[in-house]
Design an enzyme around this catalytic site. Structure first.
Site, PDB file in Angstrom:
ATOM      1  N   HIS A  12      -0.545  -6.586 -44.961  1.00 53.92           N
ATOM      2  CA  HIS A  12       0.548  -7.022 -44.360  1.00 53.92           C
ATOM      3  C   HIS A  12       1.198  -8.354 -44.680  1.00 53.92           C
ATOM      4  O   HIS A  12       1.850  -8.968 -43.992  1.00 53.92           O
ATOM      5  CB  HIS A  12       0.296  -7.023 -42.800  1.00 53.92           C
ATOM      6  CG  HIS A  12      -1.036  -7.863 -42.548  1.00 53.92           C
ATOM      7  ND1 HIS A  12      -1.939  -7.893 -41.453  1.00 53.92           N
ATOM      8  CD2 HIS A  12      -1.112  -9.260 -43.032  1.00 53.92           C
ATOM      9  CE1 HIS A  12      -2.655  -8.592 -41.465  1.00 53.92           C
ATOM     10  NE2 HIS A  12      -2.302  -9.765 -42.110  1.00 53.92           N
ATOM     11  N   HIS A  59      -1.568 -13.968 -36.217  1.00 55.20           N
ATOM     12  CA  HIS A  59      -1.736 -15.180 -36.998  1.00 55.20           C
ATOM     13  C   HIS A  59      -1.279 -16.643 -36.438  1.00 55.20           C
ATOM     14  O   HIS A  59      -0.355 -17.101 -36.537  1.00 55.20           O
ATOM     15  CB  HIS A  59      -0.856 -15.139 -38.300  1.00 55.20           C
ATOM     16  CG  HIS A  59      -1.237 -13.841 -39.058  1.00 55.20           C
ATOM     17  ND1 HIS A  59      -0.813 -12.629 -38.832  1.00 55.20           N
ATOM     18  CD2 HIS A  59      -2.025 -13.950 -40.082  1.00 55.20           C
ATOM     19  CE1 HIS A  59      -1.391 -11.908 -39.769  1.00 55.20           C
ATOM     20  NE2 HIS A  59      -1.895 -12.541 -40.613  1.00 55.20           N
TER      21      HIS A  59
HETATM   22  C1  DHB Z   1      -0.047 -14.330 -46.282  1.00 57.59           C
HETATM   23  C2  DHB Z   1      -0.403 -14.295 -45.073  1.00 57.59           C
HETATM   24  C3  DHB Z   1      -0.943 -13.270 -44.389  1.00 57.59           C
HETATM   25  O1  DHB Z   1      -1.167 -13.051 -43.245  1.00 57.59           O
HETATM   26  C4  DHB Z   1      -1.446 -12.090 -45.411  1.00 57.59           C
HETATM   27  O2  DHB Z   1      -2.166 -11.045 -44.602  1.00 57.59           O
HETATM   28  C5  DHB Z   1      -1.080 -12.170 -46.597  1.00 57.59           C
HETATM   29  C6  DHB Z   1      -0.434 -13.080 -47.272  1.00 57.59           C
HETATM   30  C7  DHB Z   1       0.827 -15.379 -47.238  1.00 57.59           C
HETATM   31  O3  DHB Z   1       1.304 -16.128 -46.282  1.00 57.59           O
HETATM   32  O4  DHB Z   1       0.928 -15.160 -48.360  1.00 57.59           O
HETATM   33 FE    FE Z   2      -2.587 -11.855 -42.715  1.00 59.85          FE
END
Ligand code: DHB
Ligand code: FE
Length: 280
Positions: A12, A59
């Site tokens: 994601h 997040h």
């Molecule tokens: C990033 C953030 C995420 O939550 C993830 O699952 C994958 C990559 C990022 O900031 O690159």
């Molecule tokens: Fe993530």
């Protein structure tokens, strides 16, 4: 009765959402990644799920670091797309499935898994990026969604075994709901994935491929894998992969692999994607 027909696993990565929204999908960096989801969009158009039970992690968007539920089920009638600092993504808000969500909460909690009930929250890239990858850019999302947020952000996250077991309880709950509904369970996040620190950008293709194989064929070793193995092999945020085991727990032991895709890099992580179907 409602049925869990299929499981979808997908990374994601937020940059994928930004690339889509900024119409960069045809650029050389992004095209191979979006091409990898063309089959999946066609497959979804045929499957026409009524509801997606979407396992993801918040997040630090809806939940700050003040309160961090381990497993949180979204029981609201709708969920707004979160502003993660650049304004909300220009994608439809999410329509929930409150009656089914309440039924799942009742069943899963009675089966001894203590869920947090969330009657209001905004959903971040963990949920909206997989929606974009699987459904493209419709006026409204073609199905209802039950968001299921798992803590993989702040130590201690739940074990793989716990995630697999809750996936089984979720399937039992869905399949005891009296309405005829085609329900998919999605697990998001991963794969190799270290966003900060000395090992930022770590990619472990062998680990990722073995994880995809285990998910597709026999997840028993993955269910027992301790968190430290995820972190050592796949980076600190690689532990997001425990959420895929919730999806796997909702699938038949001999579920069929329909599609698999793996791509490096997107932002600085690996992207993995798997579709499994339950037996008819
Ligand atoms: C990033 C953030 C995420 O939550 C993830 O699952 C994958 C990559 C990022 O900031 O690159
Ligand atoms: Fe993530």
């Amino acid at each position: 009765m409602a049925r869990v027909t299929a499981g979808v696993a997908s990374s994601h990565v937020p940059a994928i959402g930004a690339a889509w929204d900024l119409k960069k999908t045809g650029e050389p960096y992004w095209k191979p990644l979006f091409d990898g989801f063309e089959f999946s969009k066609r497959w979804e158009a045929e499957q026409k799920p009524d509801v997606v039970f979407l396992v993801y992690n918040d997040h630090a968007t809806a939940f700050s670091l003040d309160i961090i539920p381990t497993f949180a089920i979204g029981t609201a009638a709708g969920f707004k797309v979160a502003d993660e600092g650049w304004g909300p993504r220009p994608v439809p808000d999410v329509v929930g499935a409150p009656e089914l969500a309440a039924h799942i909460a009742q069943s899963v909690i009675q089966d001894d898994f203590d869920l947090t009930l969330v009657n209001k929250m905004d959903v971040d890239h963990g949920l909206t990026v997989p929606m974009t990858l699987m459904f493209g850019q419709p006026e409204a999302w073609p199905c209802r969604v039950i968001p299921f947020a798992v803590n993989v952000v702040q130590f201690p996250p739940p074990s793989g075994a716990r995630c697999f077991a809750i996936g089984k309880a979720i399937r039992k709950a869905i399949e005891s709901f009296p309405e005829d509904l085609n329900v998919q369970v999605w697990g998001t996040g991963g794969m190799s994935h270290q966003i900060s620190g000395a090992r930022a950008g770590l990619i472990n293709r062998a680990f990722d491929q073995a994880f995809l194989d285990g998910m597709a064929k026999d997840p028993s070793a993955l269910i027992r894998m301790p968190h430290v193995d995820y972190m050592r092999e796949a980076g600190a945020e690689g532990v997001e992969l425990v959420m895929w085991l919730i999806m796997r727990g909702a699938m038949d032991a001999d579920a069929r692999e329909i599609y698999r895709f793996y791509h490096v890099p997107a932002s600085n992580t690996a992207v993995g994607h798997l579709i499994l179907e339950n037996n008819p």
